[in-house]
Enzyme design. Structure first.
Site, PDB file in Angstrom:
ATOM      1  CE1 TYR A   1     -64.680 -25.863  26.907  1.00  0.00           C
ATOM      2  CE2 TYR A   1     -63.886 -27.216  28.717  1.00  0.00           C
ATOM      3  CZ  TYR A   1     -63.632 -26.458  27.595  1.00  0.00           C
ATOM      4  OH  TYR A   1     -62.335 -26.291  27.161  1.00  0.00           O
TER       5      TYR A   1
ATOM      6  CB  ALA B   1     -59.123 -27.070  20.998  1.00  0.00           C
TER       7      ALA B   1
ATOM      8  CG  PHE C   1     -54.619 -18.332  26.948  1.00  0.00           C
ATOM      9  CD1 PHE C   1     -53.358 -17.751  26.944  1.00  0.00           C
ATOM     10  CD2 PHE C   1     -54.789 -19.563  27.588  1.00  0.00           C
ATOM     11  CE1 PHE C   1     -52.281 -18.383  27.560  1.00  0.00           C
ATOM     12  CE2 PHE C   1     -53.723 -20.195  28.205  1.00  0.00           C
ATOM     13  CZ  PHE C   1     -52.466 -19.614  28.182  1.00  0.00           C
TER      14      PHE C   1
ATOM     15  CB  THR D   1     -64.733 -15.396  25.845  1.00  0.00           C
ATOM     16  OG1 THR D   1     -64.398 -16.378  24.857  1.00  0.00           O
ATOM     17  CG2 THR D   1     -66.045 -15.754  26.500  1.00  0.00           C
TER      18      THR D   1
END
Ligand code: UDP
Length: 327
Positions: free
Chosen positions: A148, A117, A14, A38
């Site tokens: 995560y 990120a 994305f 993903t």
């Protein structure tokens, strides 16, 4: 004139795909990298015909080789939804840790500036509200989100260590909830979940009592903030997000109004360690980057809804895909 070259990892995802678009627009030669665990090539297929775009199908958790110069590296490869962490926890840990290490090494070799990120998840279930960059967080290392959150916390630590020890040019962006076209429809995130449900004529699933809050940023605003941070001289982490906070129950109402669905809201159990509130303090980004979000939620949601509506019907029924992968 030879164009400056930028490597974007997670390019088929994305955020990565929107960053590819932005850097192409800014006149760079973009090398996109993704292992497609993903990511989805449909997000970047419009770029393949361009001479200034290349794509490498590669897992950055193993040694990364890119021929030629690199001016910038943007590390955006990572699973990023709670469903992903549950399905591919080891990959999630590896890409944030080993993957970041490999890319820091590549940045050293190329004398490139690297932006990694990071995420509001480094604040965990925050006890300080709104979250400022100097808050250290409240993270459960062994909960479902730990793979995560801790990978991203390690990522920040190793990135800062490369800066202080090696003098590497580094930038760290802490990304808060972001939405827009190209989100994966079935990755469990709240916005694609609600819009997918509206399109399939299903009830909207609110987890818990819906009183938990999030603050949603439109993707173009986020990309602008990241672009400015990369070009700035700020080494410390910077929050980028939209401070307009909303409860998930209110958000469901907004989606029902926008989509005109006559479906109801149904309540499901709250996932473990689901943060109760989240809102970025963006004072630092405002001061250092002269950045703040421009899109109202109503505007961004409309663009996103138009995107989901335009997808072929069969995509609404695709399973969240995770390419078979050996951890
Ligand atoms: N959520 C929800 N229904 C859904 C998916 C998510 O109510 O179908 C809730 C979820 O529990 C969380 C919020 O929406 O409180 C945002 O979830 P998301 O997975 O999008 O992001 P994150 O929790 O990482 O901020």
């Amino acid at each position: 004139m030879k164009k400056e070259r930028v490597l974007i990892t997670g390019a088929a995802g994305f955020l990565g795909s929107h960053l590819c678009d932005r850097f192409i627009k800014e006149g760079y030669h973009v090398i996109g990298m993704d292992n497609l665990i993903t990511g989805d090539l449909r997000n970047i297929e419009h770029l393949f015909k361009l001479p200034d775009f290349e794509f490498y199908n590669h897992d950055v958790s193993t040694f990364v080789h890119v021929p030629g110069d690199l001016k910038y590296i943007l590390h955006f490869a990572s699973p990023a939804s709670p469903i992903d962490y549950l399905k591919i926890p080891i990959q999630t840990l590896k890409v944030g840790s080993l993957g970041t290490h490999n890319l820091l090494g590549l940045a050293m070799a190329k004398k490139a500036r690297i932006l990694v990120a990071s995420t509001s998840e480094v604040y965990g279930d925050p006890t300080v509200h709104p979250q400022t960059e100097d808050y250290w967080g409240n993270v459960n290392p062994v909960g479902p989100r730990g793979v995560y959150d801790e990978a991203k916390r390690f990522q920040e630590a190793i990135t800062m260590a490369y800066h202080t020890y090696h003098g590497l040019e580094t930038r760290i962006v802490r990304i808060f909830n972001t939405y827009g076209p190209r989100m994966r429809l079935n990755d469990g995130r709240v916005l694609p979940a609600f819009m997918g449900q509206a399109l399939r004529g299903e009830d909207l699933t609110v987890f818990g009592d819906g009183s938990q809050t999030r603050s949603f940023c439109y993707v173009d605003d986020l990309v602008e903030g990241i672009y400015r941070l990369l070009l700035s001289n700020c080494v410390d982490p910077v929050n980028i997000g939209n401070p307009k906070e909303i409860t998930i129950a209110q958000f469901a109402e907004e989606i029902i109004k926008l989509t005109g669905t006559d479906q109801k809201v149904v309540y499901k159990p709250l996932p473990v360690d689901d943060p109760k509130q989240r809102q970025p303090n963006i004072t630092k980004a405002q001061e250092i980057l002269s950045w703040e979000p421009r899109y109202d939620r109503s505007e961004g949601l409309k663009i996103t809804w138009d995107y989901f509506k335009s997808l072929p019907k069969e995509r609404l029924y695709e399973e969240a895909h995770h390419r078979d992968f050996i951890n």
